[in-house]
Enzyme design. Structure first.
Site, PDB file in Angstrom:
ATOM      1  CG  ASP A 127      36.396  42.969  43.476  1.00  0.00           C
ATOM      2  OD1 ASP A 127      35.373  42.459  43.002  1.00  0.00           O
ATOM      3  OD2 ASP A 127      36.948  43.981  42.983  1.00  0.00           O
TER       4      ASP A 127
HETATM    5  N1  LIG Z   1      39.439  31.007  35.091  1.00  0.00           N
HETATM    6  C1  LIG Z   1      39.922  32.272  35.129  1.00  0.00           C
HETATM    7  N2  LIG Z   1      39.167  33.249  35.705  1.00  0.00           N
HETATM    8  C2  LIG Z   1      39.693  34.484  35.715  1.00  0.00           C
HETATM    9  C3  LIG Z   1      40.951  34.801  35.149  1.00  0.00           C
HETATM   10  N3  LIG Z   1      41.161  36.133  35.330  1.00  0.00           N
HETATM   11  C4  LIG Z   1      40.090  36.621  35.983  1.00  0.00           C
HETATM   12  N4  LIG Z   1      39.208  35.621  36.230  1.00  0.00           N
HETATM   13  C5  LIG Z   1      37.901  35.723  36.897  1.00  0.00           C
HETATM   14  O1  LIG Z   1      37.393  37.028  36.719  1.00  0.00           O
HETATM   15  C6  LIG Z   1      36.529  37.322  37.796  1.00  0.00           C
HETATM   16  C7  LIG Z   1      36.893  38.673  38.356  1.00  0.00           C
HETATM   17  O2  LIG Z   1      35.699  39.316  38.714  1.00  0.00           O
HETATM   18  P1  LIG Z   1      35.265  39.611  40.235  1.00  0.00           P
HETATM   19  O3  LIG Z   1      34.275  40.725  40.182  1.00  0.00           O
HETATM   20  O4  LIG Z   1      36.463  39.742  41.116  1.00  0.00           O
HETATM   21  O5  LIG Z   1      34.535  38.279  40.738  1.00  0.00           O
HETATM   22  P2  LIG Z   1      33.187  37.637  40.211  1.00  0.00           P
HETATM   23  O6  LIG Z   1      33.478  36.791  39.009  1.00  0.00           O
HETATM   24  O7  LIG Z   1      32.127  38.675  40.048  1.00  0.00           O
HETATM   25  O8  LIG Z   1      32.808  36.617  41.356  1.00  0.00           O
HETATM   26  P3  LIG Z   1      32.475  36.937  42.890  1.00  0.00           P
HETATM   27  O9  LIG Z   1      33.621  36.367  43.676  1.00  0.00           O
HETATM   28  O10 LIG Z   1      31.174  36.216  43.124  1.00  0.00           O
HETATM   29  O11 LIG Z   1      32.352  38.442  43.040  1.00  0.00           O
HETATM   30  C8  LIG Z   1      36.714  36.226  38.836  1.00  0.00           C
HETATM   31  O12 LIG Z   1      35.643  35.314  38.766  1.00  0.00           O
HETATM   32  C9  LIG Z   1      38.022  35.575  38.406  1.00  0.00           C
HETATM   33  O13 LIG Z   1      38.078  34.225  38.788  1.00  0.00           O
HETATM   34  C10 LIG Z   1      41.720  33.745  34.565  1.00  0.00           C
HETATM   35  O14 LIG Z   1      42.831  33.925  34.054  1.00  0.00           O
HETATM   36  N5  LIG Z   1      41.166  32.501  34.587  1.00  0.00           N
END
Ligand SMILES: Nc1nc2c(ncn2[C@@H]2O[C@H](COP(=O)(O)OP(=O)(O)OP(=O)(O)O)[C@@H](O)[C@H]2O)c(=O)[nH]1
EC number: 3.6.1.9
Length: 199
Positions: A75
């Protein structure tokens, strides 16, 4: 020479395409499964405590469905001047997030948790500091037009056109994308996973 067998099936408890791309790079066989958890945490938690708690919650949720497997959860939150930022829900929210980050230094924290058969749990939290250039409003709108803000905590993609926002990056770049690969490799090696298996 026979390939060393993995200590068990491996799941990535994530819907994130960025996390999947990082895991694909390792070459280990694994499956993805959505964690499907409530991501609310007590308001008084720090960003570091919140990402640690949610990484455990995500990994444990998938592990309950696959108790004999190993499950990696993660996360991420952005922290800027005491405020935490998650994923923006629309372009206006992305504009507001970037408005707080441009011309400033922020921290991006990612918690990771590896749960093994029997519920054995290891975890880590990784922080990367990023300093963004200030941008005139018209250039910010052009960056928003790229759509890179969608699905990203902080509303930017460090591996995409978002690189042009970066004046300075201190720490692990993969951590910014969503999965800090140095601690992930450490946790997997400690769990007994072998790398570089022959096809
Ligand atoms: N491609 C990319 N993704 C990013 C970047 N910064 C943050 N993210 C994405 O932002 C999201 C952060 O949100 P989280 O709540 O941790 O995760 P999520 O997208 O909900 O996905 P889950 O793992 O299913 O919980 C993640 O999917 C990260 O991969 C970046 O610089 N590049």
């Amino acid at each position: 020479m026979k390939n060393p067998g993995p200590p068990g099936d491996l799941f990535l408890a994530s819907t994130s395409s960025a996390r999947k791309a990082l895991m694909d790079g390792l070459g280990l066989p694994y499956r993805t499964e959505a964690p499907g958890v409530d991501e609310h945490v007590p308001a008084q938690l720090s960003a570091l405590e919140a990402v640690a708690m949610l990484a455990v919650r995500k990994a444990r949720a998938v592990h309950e469905r696959h108790p004999d497997a190993w499950v990696l959860g993660a996360d991420q939150l952005v922290e800027v001047e005491g405020t935490t930022l998650g994923k923006p829900h629309d372009r206006d929210a992305a504009r507001a997030q970037l408005g707080r980050l441009l011309g400033h230094t922020h921290a991006i924290h990612t918690g990771v948790c590896l749960v093994g058969p029997g519920g054995h749990l290891t975890q880590a939290v990784e922080t990367t500091h990023l300093t963004f250039f200030p941008l005139p409003p018209e250039e910010l709108e052009r960056y928003l037009d790229t759509g890179e803000w969608e699905g990203c905590a902080g509303s930017y993609r460090v591996e995409g056109q978002g690189q042009a926002l970066l004046a300075k990056l201190e720490g692990d770049r993969t951590n910014v994308q969503g999965l800090p690969m140095l601690p992930v490799v450490r946790l997997l090696r400690q769990a007994g996973f072998a790398f570089f298996a022959r096809p």
